[in-house]
Design an enzyme around this catalytic site. Structure first.
Site, mmCIF file in Angstrom:
data_model
loop_
_atom_site.group_PDB
_atom_site.id
_atom_site.type_symbol
_atom_site.label_atom_id
_atom_site.label_comp_id
_atom_site.label_asym_id
_atom_site.label_seq_id
_atom_site.Cartn_x
_atom_site.Cartn_y
_atom_site.Cartn_z
ATOM 1 N N ASP A 93 0.810 -1.220 0.000
ATOM 2 C CA ASP A 93 0.000 0.000 0.000
ATOM 3 C C ASP A 93 0.841 1.268 0.000
ATOM 4 O O ASP A 93 0.298 2.378 -0.041
ATOM 5 C CB ASP A 93 -0.984 0.014 1.182
ATOM 6 C CG ASP A 93 -0.315 -0.172 2.536
ATOM 7 O OD1 ASP A 93 0.768 -0.766 2.596
ATOM 8 O OD2 ASP A 93 -0.897 0.284 3.549
ATOM 9 N N ASP B 221 2.944 4.303 9.392
ATOM 10 C CA ASP B 221 3.268 2.935 9.790
ATOM 11 C C ASP B 221 4.335 2.877 10.878
ATOM 12 O O ASP B 221 5.459 2.411 10.662
ATOM 13 C CB ASP B 221 3.715 2.112 8.575
ATOM 14 C CG ASP B 221 2.573 1.874 7.614
ATOM 15 O OD1 ASP B 221 1.917 2.859 7.228
ATOM 16 O OD2 ASP B 221 2.337 0.709 7.244
#
Length: 303
Positions: free
Chosen positions: A65, A206
């Protein structure tokens, strides 16, 4: 000034109105792309930007992603007439990953240069700005990035006269650190005042909260940080998946002395992140919910 645009604010998988992770920064006609998730080409065009000016692409890590849109992006840059080299910065292994992805993007009309980050923190120097990569805490090697645009001090006529700098060197020393006139060297600090406040932006997704992230967020004009989960009830899930909640991102912003926070990289299980905006704003007032094509221009503050 620095133009900033969130192209994709999704994490894991795209939604109907949310592309995957990417952001674009434009300074003096040069563009920096952070991440390149699937759909970044469409998101970029939807935000009215073009492919050709992208000089640097920074990859946070190798989850799909964040990088699966790269082959198409490189092809589109070539189709728009890009011939100058493009630099891709990323974790160790970037060269191998990019080479593999380019199997479906061969024959580009420009050179692709690779800079693999060797240390926990590394700074890259460009014309007018720097990019600092810093390691964050995720399930795989992952980096955040800070862009800094320095600003020199104002020209000081009295200082130039006091240092006996000849008139023909004045203009040159406002652009160069050192010049030589009539066999004598002169430096910019002989004619300029103290450096003025520049512009700084951080992009990091992240990750769990960590020291390098907190340190690099210090006094930034804008933080673009992941808020994978809106509710504090998802705290255990965030820890397990190595992501952050809105509250954790807002706490970093509050503690770092940053001016603004844009939240991004939302879980597909959270279709309406604005439902949790108040929780983040209770910690850091200047929190904003990111969305695809959210853009702004950061300007220098005159002394």
């Amino acid at each position: 000034m620095l133009d900033v645009c969130l192209l994709g604010t999704g994490g894991t998988m795209p939604l109907k109105n949310r592309w995957l992770s990417s952001a674009l920064f434009r300074y003096n006609g040069s563009c920096i792309l952070m991440d390149c998730g699937e759909g970044t080409q469409i998101a970029l065009k939807s935000a009215a930007f073009t492919f050709k000016p992208i000089d640097v692409i920074c990859i946070t890590h190798f989850h799909a992603d964040h990088i699966s849109g790269l082959p198409g992006m490189l092809l589109s840059m070539g189709n728009e007439g890009r011939t100058a080299p493009v630099l891709i910065i990323g974790p160790k292994g970037t060269r191998k990953v990019v080479s593999s992805l380019r199997i479906i993007a061969p024959g580009l009309p420009f050179e692709v240069e690779i800079a693999e980050i060797e240390n926990n923190e590394e700074t890259y120097y460009f014309d007018g700005y720097t990019i600092t990569a810093f390691k964050v805490r995720h399930a795989v090697d992952c980096y955040g990035y800070r862009i800094d645009i320095a600003r020199a001090g104002k020209f000081d006529v009295e200082k130039a006269k006091l240092n006996n700098v000849p008139l023909k060197a004045w203009g040159m020393l406002q652009k160069e650190d050192e010049v030589e006139v009539d066999g004598k060297k002169y430096t910019s600090n002989m004619v300029l005042g103290n450096p003025r406040k520049g512009i700084s932006v951080v992009f990091s997704t992240d990750t769990r909260p960590c020291e390098l992230l907190k340190n690099n967020c210090s006094n930034a004009d804008l933080l673009i940080l992941e808020g994978m989960y809106g509710s504090d009830e998802k705290d255990s899930k965030a820890r397990e998946a190595m992501h952050m909640t809105f509250s954790e991102a807002a706490t970093i912003a509050a503690d770092s002395g940053a001016s603004r926070l844009w939240l991004t990289h939302f879980s597909p299980s959270m279709p309406n992140p604005e439902d949790f905006e108040a929780e983040a704003r209770a910690i850091f007032e200047h929190t904003e919910i990111g969305y695809d094509s959210k853009c702004d221009t950061l300007r220098f503050i005159d002394d």
